[in-house]
Design an enzyme around this catalytic site. Structure first.
Site, PDB file in Angstrom:
ATOM      1  CG  HIS A   1      -2.065  -0.964   1.088  1.00 52.03           C
ATOM      2  ND1 HIS A   1      -2.635  -1.581   2.165  1.00 52.03           N
ATOM      3  CD2 HIS A   1      -2.747  -1.403   0.003  1.00 52.03           C
ATOM      4  CE1 HIS A   1      -3.625  -2.350   1.760  1.00 52.03           C
ATOM      5  NE2 HIS A   1      -3.704  -2.274   0.447  1.00 52.03           N
TER       6      HIS A   1
ATOM      7  N   GLY B   1       1.590  -2.424 -10.070  1.00 49.57           N
ATOM      8  CA  GLY B   1       2.208  -1.373 -10.864  1.00 49.57           C
ATOM      9  C   GLY B   1       3.268  -0.501 -10.241  1.00 49.57           C
TER      10      GLY B   1
ATOM     11  N   GLY C   1      -2.909  -1.936  -7.811  1.00 50.18           N
ATOM     12  CA  GLY C   1      -3.885  -2.693  -7.022  1.00 50.18           C
ATOM     13  C   GLY C   1      -5.329  -2.281  -7.238  1.00 50.18           C
TER      14      GLY C   1
ATOM     15  CG  ASP D   1      -4.540  -5.834  -4.853  1.00 51.49           C
ATOM     16  OD1 ASP D   1      -3.306  -5.734  -4.954  1.00 51.49           O
ATOM     17  OD2 ASP D   1      -5.244  -5.037  -4.205  1.00 51.49           O
TER      18      ASP D   1
ATOM     19  CG  ASP E   1      -1.696   2.228   5.823  1.00 49.74           C
ATOM     20  OD1 ASP E   1      -1.748   2.065   7.071  1.00 49.74           O
ATOM     21  OD2 ASP E   1      -1.855   3.327   5.287  1.00 49.74           O
TER      22      ASP E   1
ATOM     23  CG  HIS F   1      -7.800  -1.878  -3.739  1.00 48.23           C
ATOM     24  ND1 HIS F   1      -7.258  -0.715  -3.252  1.00 48.23           N
ATOM     25  CD2 HIS F   1      -6.821  -2.794  -3.670  1.00 48.23           C
ATOM     26  CE1 HIS F   1      -5.996  -0.931  -2.909  1.00 48.23           C
ATOM     27  NE2 HIS F   1      -5.711  -2.189  -3.152  1.00 48.23           N
TER      28      HIS F   1
ATOM     29  CG  ASP G   1     -10.307  -5.917  -5.592  1.00 48.53           C
ATOM     30  OD1 ASP G   1     -11.310  -6.648  -5.750  1.00 48.53           O
ATOM     31  OD2 ASP G   1     -10.121  -4.870  -6.218  1.00 48.53           O
TER      32      ASP G   1
ATOM     33  NE  ARG H   1     -12.301 -15.776  -0.366  1.00 49.82           N
ATOM     34  CZ  ARG H   1     -12.347 -16.647  -1.387  1.00 49.82           C
ATOM     35  NH1 ARG H   1     -12.195 -17.931  -1.173  1.00 49.82           N
ATOM     36  NH2 ARG H   1     -12.536 -16.217  -2.617  1.00 49.82           N
TER      37      ARG H   1
END
Length: 140
Positions: free
Chosen positions: A8, A35, A55, A60, A80, A87, A90, A96
């Site tokens: 992040h 990116g 992301g 992600d 963070d 997002h 995501d 998960r």
């Protein structure tokens, strides 16, 4: 090993320091990143990094697809936890997927150091077996 590096915005500097410190380990593996994180890692270290979208623009999810297809062996995702992420679903899905597919995941530098030391020692070579590969010399 295929390794994802994600951070992040407020954790990008930590990721750059981490990738710089462990460049001798990472240069023996295939690196993927979202990116901006990937660009900053390449600029700071000279490591080759396959870059996905940012992301929030699907990066992600692109890494998540690799996990779901058993093509990602380890994820370093410096999150963070104090800043809301647009997002966040995501992010949650990516974490998960790591749990579902038993992909080692570090969400902070402390756990990252433990994982990268294990990678360096060859403790993660079981991923080669799961993916049907002969363990590489670097992973033994």
């Amino acid at each position: 090993m295929n390794i994802a590096l994600i951070a992040h915005d407020k954790k990008k500097d930590d990721m750059i320091r981490f990738a710089t410190a462990y460049k001798p380990v990472f240069e023996h593996h295939t690196l993927y990143a979202t990116g901006t994180t990937g660009l900053k890692i390449m600029e700071a270290t000279g490591l080759e990094v396959h870059r996905f979208q940012s992301g929030p623009f699907g990066g992600d999810q692109e890494i998540g697809a690799m996990i779901a297809n058993n093509k990602m062996d380890m994820v370093f995702f410096f999150r963070d936890p104090l800043t809301a992420q647009p997002h966040e679903p995501d992010v949650t899905a990516l974490i998960r997927l790591c749990d579902v597919y038993a992909v080692p995941l570090a969400t902070n530098m402390g756990t990252g150091e433990v994982l990268v030391k294990g990678l360096e020692r060859g403790d993660i070579s079981w991923r080669d077996i799961i993916r049907g590969r002969t363990p590489s010399k670097e992973s033994l």
